[in-house]
Design a protein around this motif. Structure first.
Motif, PDB file in Angstrom:
ATOM      1  N   ALA A   1       0.830  -1.200   0.000  1.00  0.00           N
ATOM      2  CA  ALA A   1       0.000   0.000   0.000  1.00  0.00           C
ATOM      3  C   ALA A   1       0.869   1.256   0.000  1.00  0.00           C
ATOM      4  O   ALA A   1       0.599   2.215  -0.714  1.00  0.00           O
ATOM      5  CB  ALA A   1      -0.934  -0.003   1.209  1.00  0.00           C
ATOM      6  N   GLN A   2       1.940   1.209   0.806  1.00  0.00           N
ATOM      7  CA  GLN A   2       2.858   2.350   0.829  1.00  0.00           C
ATOM      8  C   GLN A   2       3.484   2.589  -0.540  1.00  0.00           C
ATOM      9  O   GLN A   2       3.671   3.718  -0.955  1.00  0.00           O
ATOM     10  CB  GLN A   2       3.985   2.093   1.840  1.00  0.00           C
ATOM     11  CG  GLN A   2       3.648   2.529   3.234  1.00  0.00           C
ATOM     12  CD  GLN A   2       4.793   2.240   4.173  1.00  0.00           C
ATOM     13  OE1 GLN A   2       5.174   1.076   4.356  1.00  0.00           O
ATOM     14  NE2 GLN A   2       5.367   3.270   4.752  1.00  0.00           N
TER      15      GLN A   2
ATOM     16  N   MET B   1       2.125   2.196  -3.249  1.00  0.00           N
ATOM     17  CA  MET B   1       1.146   2.836  -4.132  1.00  0.00           C
ATOM     18  C   MET B   1       1.038   4.334  -3.819  1.00  0.00           C
ATOM     19  O   MET B   1       0.297   5.060  -4.466  1.00  0.00           O
ATOM     20  CB  MET B   1      -0.247   2.216  -3.951  1.00  0.00           C
ATOM     21  CG  MET B   1      -0.354   0.735  -4.191  1.00  0.00           C
ATOM     22  SD  MET B   1       0.050   0.317  -5.868  1.00  0.00           S
ATOM     23  CE  MET B   1       1.630  -0.475  -5.620  1.00  0.00           C
ATOM     24  N   GLY B   2       1.725   4.765  -2.758  1.00  0.00           N
ATOM     25  CA  GLY B   2       1.630   6.163  -2.358  1.00  0.00           C
ATOM     26  C   GLY B   2       0.570   6.403  -1.301  1.00  0.00           C
ATOM     27  O   GLY B   2       0.189   7.538  -1.043  1.00  0.00           O
ATOM     28  N   ILE B   3       0.094   5.327  -0.676  1.00  0.00           N
ATOM     29  CA  ILE B   3      -0.916   5.473   0.376  1.00  0.00           C
ATOM     30  C   ILE B   3      -0.224   5.780   1.700  1.00  0.00           C
ATOM     31  O   ILE B   3       0.728   5.093   2.084  1.00  0.00           O
ATOM     32  CB  ILE B   3      -1.758   4.182   0.494  1.00  0.00           C
ATOM     33  CG1 ILE B   3      -2.579   3.979  -0.781  1.00  0.00           C
ATOM     34  CG2 ILE B   3      -2.672   4.235   1.705  1.00  0.00           C
ATOM     35  CD1 ILE B   3      -3.192   2.603  -0.906  1.00  0.00           C
ATOM     36  N   ASN B   4      -0.705   6.818   2.381  1.00  0.00           N
ATOM     37  CA  ASN B   4      -0.153   7.166   3.682  1.00  0.00           C
ATOM     38  C   ASN B   4      -0.771   6.235   4.732  1.00  0.00           C
ATOM     39  O   ASN B   4      -1.929   6.403   5.123  1.00  0.00           O
ATOM     40  CB  ASN B   4      -0.469   8.630   3.982  1.00  0.00           C
ATOM     41  CG  ASN B   4       0.160   9.094   5.278  1.00  0.00           C
ATOM     42  OD1 ASN B   4       0.539   8.288   6.124  1.00  0.00           O
ATOM     43  ND2 ASN B   4       0.278  10.396   5.435  1.00  0.00           N
TER      44      ASN B   4
ATOM     45  N   LEU C   1      10.873   1.967   2.323  1.00  0.00           N
ATOM     46  CA  LEU C   1      10.199   1.011   3.206  1.00  0.00           C
ATOM     47  C   LEU C   1      11.055   0.672   4.422  1.00  0.00           C
ATOM     48  O   LEU C   1      10.536   0.303   5.471  1.00  0.00           O
ATOM     49  CB  LEU C   1       9.846  -0.275   2.448  1.00  0.00           C
ATOM     50  CG  LEU C   1       8.739  -0.176   1.404  1.00  0.00           C
ATOM     51  CD1 LEU C   1       8.515  -1.514   0.733  1.00  0.00           C
ATOM     52  CD2 LEU C   1       7.448   0.319   2.023  1.00  0.00           C
TER      53      LEU C   1
ATOM     54  N   ALA D   1       7.812   6.808   2.573  1.00  0.00           N
ATOM     55  CA  ALA D   1       7.603   5.973   1.381  1.00  0.00           C
ATOM     56  C   ALA D   1       6.448   6.464   0.522  1.00  0.00           C
ATOM     57  O   ALA D   1       6.554   6.486  -0.705  1.00  0.00           O
ATOM     58  CB  ALA D   1       7.369   4.525   1.799  1.00  0.00           C
ATOM     59  N   HIS D   2       5.334   6.861   1.157  1.00  0.00           N
ATOM     60  CA  HIS D   2       4.160   7.187   0.348  1.00  0.00           C
ATOM     61  C   HIS D   2       4.351   8.463  -0.465  1.00  0.00           C
ATOM     62  O   HIS D   2       3.593   8.733  -1.384  1.00  0.00           O
ATOM     63  CB  HIS D   2       2.907   7.262   1.224  1.00  0.00           C
ATOM     64  CG  HIS D   2       2.913   8.391   2.210  1.00  0.00           C
ATOM     65  ND1 HIS D   2       3.401   8.259   3.473  1.00  0.00           N
ATOM     66  CD2 HIS D   2       2.504   9.660   2.095  1.00  0.00           C
ATOM     67  CE1 HIS D   2       3.277   9.408   4.100  1.00  0.00           C
ATOM     68  NE2 HIS D   2       2.739  10.279   3.284  1.00  0.00           N
ATOM     69  N   LYS D   3       5.359   9.277  -0.101  1.00  0.00           N
ATOM     70  CA  LYS D   3       5.582  10.509  -0.871  1.00  0.00           C
ATOM     71  C   LYS D   3       6.509  10.279  -2.050  1.00  0.00           C
ATOM     72  O   LYS D   3       6.585  11.092  -2.968  1.00  0.00           O
ATOM     73  CB  LYS D   3       6.173  11.578   0.047  1.00  0.00           C
ATOM     74  CG  LYS D   3       5.136  12.108   1.011  1.00  0.00           C
ATOM     75  CD  LYS D   3       5.485  13.489   1.509  1.00  0.00           C
ATOM     76  CE  LYS D   3       4.377  14.026   2.385  1.00  0.00           C
ATOM     77  NZ  LYS D   3       4.911  14.633   3.605  1.00  0.00           N
TER      78      LYS D   3
ATOM     79  N   VAL E   1       6.417   7.928  -4.319  1.00  0.00           N
ATOM     80  CA  VAL E   1       5.711   7.534  -5.543  1.00  0.00           C
ATOM     81  C   VAL E   1       5.410   8.743  -6.427  1.00  0.00           C
ATOM     82  O   VAL E   1       5.653   8.723  -7.631  1.00  0.00           O
ATOM     83  CB  VAL E   1       4.379   6.827  -5.203  1.00  0.00           C
ATOM     84  CG1 VAL E   1       3.741   6.272  -6.451  1.00  0.00           C
ATOM     85  CG2 VAL E   1       4.615   5.713  -4.198  1.00  0.00           C
TER      86      VAL E   1
ATOM     87  N   PHE F   1      -2.914  -6.944  -4.583  1.00  0.00           N
ATOM     88  CA  PHE F   1      -3.963  -7.015  -3.567  1.00  0.00           C
ATOM     89  C   PHE F   1      -4.936  -8.111  -3.988  1.00  0.00           C
ATOM     90  O   PHE F   1      -5.825  -7.892  -4.813  1.00  0.00           O
ATOM     91  CB  PHE F   1      -4.647  -5.661  -3.409  1.00  0.00           C
ATOM     92  CG  PHE F   1      -3.678  -4.573  -3.019  1.00  0.00           C
ATOM     93  CD1 PHE F   1      -3.093  -4.573  -1.755  1.00  0.00           C
ATOM     94  CD2 PHE F   1      -3.315  -3.584  -3.911  1.00  0.00           C
ATOM     95  CE1 PHE F   1      -2.187  -3.593  -1.390  1.00  0.00           C
ATOM     96  CE2 PHE F   1      -2.408  -2.597  -3.554  1.00  0.00           C
ATOM     97  CZ  PHE F   1      -1.848  -2.603  -2.292  1.00  0.00           C
TER      98      PHE F   1
ATOM     99  N   LEU G   1      -5.450   1.587  -7.878  1.00  0.00           N
ATOM    100  CA  LEU G   1      -4.648   1.903  -6.695  1.00  0.00           C
ATOM    101  C   LEU G   1      -3.241   2.317  -7.103  1.00  0.00           C
ATOM    102  O   LEU G   1      -2.601   3.125  -6.434  1.00  0.00           O
ATOM    103  CB  LEU G   1      -4.586   0.704  -5.744  1.00  0.00           C
ATOM    104  CG  LEU G   1      -5.734   0.607  -4.755  1.00  0.00           C
ATOM    105  CD1 LEU G   1      -5.709  -0.732  -4.048  1.00  0.00           C
ATOM    106  CD2 LEU G   1      -5.657   1.726  -3.729  1.00  0.00           C
ATOM    107  N   GLY G   2      -2.759   1.770  -8.220  1.00  0.00           N
ATOM    108  CA  GLY G   2      -1.446   2.182  -8.725  1.00  0.00           C
ATOM    109  C   GLY G   2      -1.405   3.657  -9.053  1.00  0.00           C
ATOM    110  O   GLY G   2      -0.367   4.297  -8.966  1.00  0.00           O
TER     111      GLY G   2
ATOM    112  N   TYR H   1      -2.962   5.919  -7.363  1.00  0.00           N
ATOM    113  CA  TYR H   1      -3.501   6.548  -6.152  1.00  0.00           C
ATOM    114  C   TYR H   1      -3.060   7.999  -5.981  1.00  0.00           C
ATOM    115  O   TYR H   1      -3.824   8.842  -5.543  1.00  0.00           O
ATOM    116  CB  TYR H   1      -3.072   5.734  -4.926  1.00  0.00           C
ATOM    117  CG  TYR H   1      -3.662   6.214  -3.638  1.00  0.00           C
ATOM    118  CD1 TYR H   1      -4.961   5.884  -3.280  1.00  0.00           C
ATOM    119  CD2 TYR H   1      -2.938   7.024  -2.763  1.00  0.00           C
ATOM    120  CE1 TYR H   1      -5.517   6.324  -2.105  1.00  0.00           C
ATOM    121  CE2 TYR H   1      -3.490   7.479  -1.583  1.00  0.00           C
ATOM    122  CZ  TYR H   1      -4.780   7.122  -1.257  1.00  0.00           C
ATOM    123  OH  TYR H   1      -5.333   7.572  -0.091  1.00  0.00           O
ATOM    124  N   THR H   2      -1.814   8.300  -6.345  1.00  0.00           N
ATOM    125  CA  THR H   2      -1.301   9.651  -6.096  1.00  0.00           C
ATOM    126  C   THR H   2      -1.689  10.630  -7.194  1.00  0.00           C
ATOM    127  O   THR H   2      -1.402  11.812  -7.091  1.00  0.00           O
ATOM    128  CB  THR H   2       0.237   9.633  -5.991  1.00  0.00           C
ATOM    129  OG1 THR H   2       0.740   8.974  -7.158  1.00  0.00           O
ATOM    130  CG2 THR H   2       0.688   8.890  -4.767  1.00  0.00           C
TER     131      THR H   2
END
Lengths: 313, 236
Positions: free
Chosen positions: A199-200, A202-205, B52, B72-74, B76, B90, B101-102, B104-105
């Motif tokens: 999930a991370q 994918m850019g999910i916080n 990660l 990590a989430h930033k 992407v 998933f 979801l790919g 997502y940002t």
């Protein structure tokens, strides 16, 4: 008729359990922890409603808004302060912390509100029953007994509280299901519950998603608190612990981590509890509820809607 | 300055020193292969780059920006996508949900749909199975989904961790063809592989990792002829 009345009461109580169980199951699914302080959030919600409803300046709707807000903020703060620092600790440490938070909340309530139970005024106080059925006369909705003068008593009464608990819970469950399946934030929650690392990527916080989960779970607990205290009009610092544990049983019963499972588990548990109270023994009803859990764990350990645990090769 | 620049990177798992100060760089448009045996630190390197795992020491600079302090989430949305080892799709979600979801940002719906069409064009099988739960796909299809999902973020660099692992030889060739195509369309690729022969055959340059250190580096074709590499990784 008494069976129908009991069934409806069971569904009503079960809907409240389901609301609480949703909080348990969502937090478990996404944060991978059992939040044993969840029941005490109900208690805090009960007191928030009790105090604001007693205040003159506060209309009922504002009192409900404040109750939901208090629980939501409390849930998010507890997660941030107590659970987040332990995110990479062993599960046992988190579990013990959750029990600690539970005792903390109970004791704060004991200190500030004393151990004496207080009488809660139902949100539907003064309202006529939702439904009354009279033999030979048919059903009457939303009205006081019109045959009072003739001395006729209804053979079936469904109170406003019972009705409200079912309706409110159903609306909330539909809204929650739509939120999870249709919104971006909902899908992020699903992704986090399946694989936090992916999930991370994918850019999910993940932290924000976990906070959101606690916020939603606690808001549901607030609603459950008001419904429960209206149906069983009493509140004490221990009000939340028994429903909390039963909702946990409901979540496991339905398959912990599964949202539809929590709904089904909650309603079933409520029905089992009320029916066994009426037809078997009112003292043994709690024991029967927990026995059902034990049987379930033996027969189908993953619960009704539980995912099959597949082993990776 | 290189597109992606790793300098003196040190990573610990508790007391275990998994990366002992590695440095390498990736230029825009290249395919760079990191090869090495199990436990050499290949996956750890990728996980550290995409945030990660925290780094103990050293720096990772991407487009001039430091990544070791970025969550990590930033990363992407900065243009880096990561296809993790073992695919990690998933499983409960549908193919289409995985792909969205790919992205997502990303915000622009039209652009996202455009990317989706591109992915479907590249992987027609994913289009056929878009409503199917990802867990029901075969290993090769899941790998395609994982790659497609990464491409949905419109990355300028893709980190790929063992994309050929556990796949039948037919799929292995297909996946390596896809990697080359992705690269030709302008995306830089950092590839981690145990299948050293295949990796070296498509890479521009390569680095050999051994127990947390880079022991060899250079042009991929020259490395293929290197006696040490031949003996240790190519089985010749």
């Amino acid at each position: 008729m008494s069976f129908i009345s009991n069934l409806l009461n069971g569904i009503s109580l079960g809907s409240i359990y389901a609301l609480i169980a949703l909080g348990y199951t969502m937090v478990y699914g996404i944060a991978k922890m059992l939040n044993f302080a969840h029941g005490d959030i109900i208690m805090v919600g009960g007191y928030a409603a009790f105090i604001t409803m007693a205040a003159n300046w506060c209309p009922l709707w504002l009192s409900m808004v404040i109750t939901v807000a208090v629980c939501t903020v409390l849930g998010v703060v507890i997660e941030k302060v107590a659970y987040r620092p332990l995110r990479s600790s062993p599960p046992l440490a988190v579990l013990i912390t959750a029990i600690g938070v539970s005792y903390l909340l109970q004791n704060i309530a004991l200190l500030t509100q004393t151990a004496n139970p207080k009488t809660f005024t139902s949100i539907a106080a003064g309202a006529p029953p939702f439904l009354q059925v009279f033999s030979g006369k048919g059903a009457v909705f939303f009205k006081a007994n019109p045959y009072q003068d003739e001395g006729l008593k209804p053979v079936l009464t469904v109170s406003m509280e019972t009705f409200l608990a079912i309706v409110v819970s159903v609306i909330i469950m539909i809204a929650l299901t739509l939120f999870i399946n249709k919104t971006k934030a909902g899908r992020a929650m699903m992704a986090c519950s399946e694989d936090r690392g992916a999930a991370q990527l994918m850019g999910i916080n993940v932290n924000a998603t976990i906070s959101l989960t606690f916020a939603i779970g606690s808001a549901l607990a607030a609603v459950a608190a008001v419904l429960m205290c209206s149906a069983y009009p009493q509140i004490s610092p221990y009000t939340g612990s028994m429903p909390g544990i039963k909702a946990f049983v409901a979540a496991v019963f339905g398959g912990i981590g599964s949202i539809p499972g929590a709904m089904i588990g909650g309603v079933l548990l409520g029905v089992i509890e009320i029916l066994s109270k009426f037809y078997i023994s009112s003292q043994l009803s709690d024991a029967i509820v927990f026995m059902v859990l034990i049987v379930m764990l033996i027969v189908r350990p993953t619960g009704i809607m539980g995912k099959k645990i597949s082993e990776k090769v | 300055m290189a597109f992606l620049e790793i300098k003196d990177l040190e990573v610990y798992y508790g007391a275990i020193n998994a990366l002992k100060g590695i440095s390498f760089d990736v230029e825009q448009g290249e395919i760079i292969a990191l090869i090495g045996a199990n436990g050499a630190g290949k996956t750890t390197s990728l996980h550290t780059i995409s945030g990660l795992i925290p780094a103990k020491h050293g720096s990772v600079k991407f487009n001039g920006k430091e990544l070791t302090k970025t969550p990590a989430h930033k990363i992407v949305s900065m243009g880096m996508a990561h296809v993790p080892e073992g695919r990690r799709v998933f499983a409960q979600l549908s193919v289409l949900e995985n792909l969205t979801l790919g992205a997502y940002t990303r915000k622009d719906k039209n652009e996202i749909n455009e990317s989706l069409e591109h992915v479907y064009e590249r992987f027609p099988r994913l289009k056929e199975r878009r409503t199917q739960a990802a867990g029901t796909l075969s290993g090769g299809e899941q790998q395609m989904l994982a790659i497609g999902r990464a491409l949905m973020s419109k990355p300028s660099i893709v980190l790929m961790d063992e994309p050929s692992m556990g796949l039948s030889p037919l799929y292995v060739n297909e996946i390596f063809d896809i990697i080359q195509e992705i690269n030709k369309s302008g995306t830089t690729v950092l590839l981690v592989e145990q299948n050293a022969k295949k990796a070296l055959s498509i890479a521009n340059r390569a680095y050999v990792l051994e127990t947390g250190k880079i022991t060899l580096s250079g042009d991929a074709h020259e490395l293929m002829d290197n006696d040490e590499v031949k003996k240790a990784y190519l089985g010749e």
